[in-house]
Design an enzyme around this catalytic site. Structure first.
Site, PDB file in Angstrom:
ATOM      1  N   SER A 101       0.831  -1.194   0.000  1.00  0.00           N
ATOM      2  CA  SER A 101       0.000   0.000   0.000  1.00  0.00           C
ATOM      3  C   SER A 101       0.874   1.257   0.000  1.00  0.00           C
ATOM      4  O   SER A 101       1.640   1.470  -0.943  1.00  0.00           O
ATOM      5  CB  SER A 101      -0.949  -0.044   1.199  1.00  0.00           C
ATOM      6  N   ASP A 235      -9.816  -6.592  -3.184  1.00  0.00           N
ATOM      7  CA  ASP A 235      -9.302  -5.374  -2.558  1.00  0.00           C
ATOM      8  C   ASP A 235     -10.275  -4.218  -2.812  1.00  0.00           C
ATOM      9  O   ASP A 235     -10.507  -3.838  -3.964  1.00  0.00           O
ATOM     10  CB  ASP A 235      -7.928  -5.040  -3.142  1.00  0.00           C
ATOM     11  N   HIS A 263      -7.156  -6.261   0.800  1.00  0.00           N
ATOM     12  CA  HIS A 263      -6.047  -5.334   0.657  1.00  0.00           C
ATOM     13  C   HIS A 263      -4.771  -5.848   1.325  1.00  0.00           C
ATOM     14  O   HIS A 263      -3.701  -5.270   1.120  1.00  0.00           O
ATOM     15  CB  HIS A 263      -6.445  -3.985   1.267  1.00  0.00           C
TER      16      HIS A 263
END
Length: 316
Positions: A101, A235, A263
């Site tokens: 991320s 996600d 995610h």
């Protein structure tokens, strides 16, 4: 609820700020970079497996976990500088940099700023490949964020909210899949310093329209560095179709989709995740930086020939 620490945490002061990190294993180095609001414990399900063959360094980024939370530079460039400095202090010259991320954006920036120290890149549901991002992240940039979260993290309300999120993550539809992680992040916001740091981080990478930073204009540079993308098909924080966008501008990137994962594919499917990373490490040669070749690629831009290393074909 405190995050579970499974490994000994070490500390070092760099530029007057305390940096927390975990270092385990031996062999070639892998640098694990966590996402927004997380810390090194997000890697708990995979650290020991990766450490069987590699030296694993998993820091708490500045403003997160047990690292300092000063008024400081929370840009991806600032984070990349911090990782260079941490590795230098630890005596580690080259790494495979693996980022999730926000950490994926930092990993890309690290590889861009320090190509001579980057052997491979693994990006896990990274930022920087498209504008779309969950509204939960965008709301952090609003003026009333800190005050509102201060109310939400008062004990009775926080307990109610986080319990509800964890239940929804366990039994709800795929849309609520990652709410248990949101609950963990909300728990950290009890500390006003963490709230301020998070707002600084998000303001550097996101505005009300979505993500600001992008790697697509420099994606051609991955032709000389083995690069893999890992994404969960479920996600809802950063959509998995960003992987196709990355492959369109950088065809040598290997893409692996983890079916049904959200995610955090490294937590949802740790065995599959480690298998993907190990296969990538075993089937690619570490990049060797050549200043002349790098200069030629910058001059030619996206039209530069691939040259150099041959990157393994897509795994997904």
């Amino acid at each position: 609820m405190a995050r579970t620490e499974l490994h000994e945490v070490s500390f070092v002061d760099i530029h007057g700020h305390r940096r927390a990190y975990v270092k385990v294993g031996s062999g070639p180095a892998i640098l694990l970079l966590h996402g927004l609001g997380c810390d090194h414990t997000t890697w708990n399900p995979v650290i020991d497996r990766l450490a069987q063959t590699h030296t694993v360094i998993a820091p708490d980024l500045l403003g997160h976990g047990r690292s300092a939370k000063p008024r400081a530079d929370y840009s991806v460039g600032g984070y990349a500088n911090g990782m260079r400095d941490l590795l230098s202090v630890l005596g580690i010259e080259k790494v495979t940099v693996l980022g999730h991320s926000l950490g994926g954006g930092v990993a890309m920036q690290f590889a861009y700023q320090y190509p001579e120290r980057t052997e491979r890149i693994v990006l896990v549901a990274p930022g920087g490949l498209g504008r779309e991002v969950t509204p939960l992240v965008r709301v952090v940039t609003t003026p009333g964020f800190s005050a509102a979260v201060g109310v939400l993290t008062t004990w009775p309300l926080r307990r109610l909210l986080t319990t509800g999120m964890r239940v929804a993550a366990a039994v709800g539809p795929s849309l609520t899949h990652d709410l248990d992680e949101v609950a963990e992040i909300l728990d950290t916001f009890v500390d006003p310093r963490a709230r301020r740091a998070t707002r600084h981080v998000v303001s550097a990478v996101v505005d009300w329209r979505g993500q600001i930073i992008t790697m697509t204009d420099r994606a051609y540079l991955t032709r000389r560095v083995p690069t893999m993308l890992v994404w969960g098909t479920a996600d809802h924080v950063i959509p998995a179709h960003h992987a196709a966008r990355a492959q369109a501008v950088a065809p040598t990137i290997r893409v692996a989709l983890v079916e049904g994962a959200g995610h955090f594919p490294h937590k949802d499917a740790p065995e599959e995740f480690v298998a993907l990373v190990r296969d990538f490490l075993e089937t690619t040669a570490p990049a060797r930086h050549n200043r002349g070749a790098f200069r030629a690629m910058l001059r030619a831009g996206a039209a530069a020939p691939a040259g150099g290393l041959a990157v393994a074909p897509s795994a997904g």
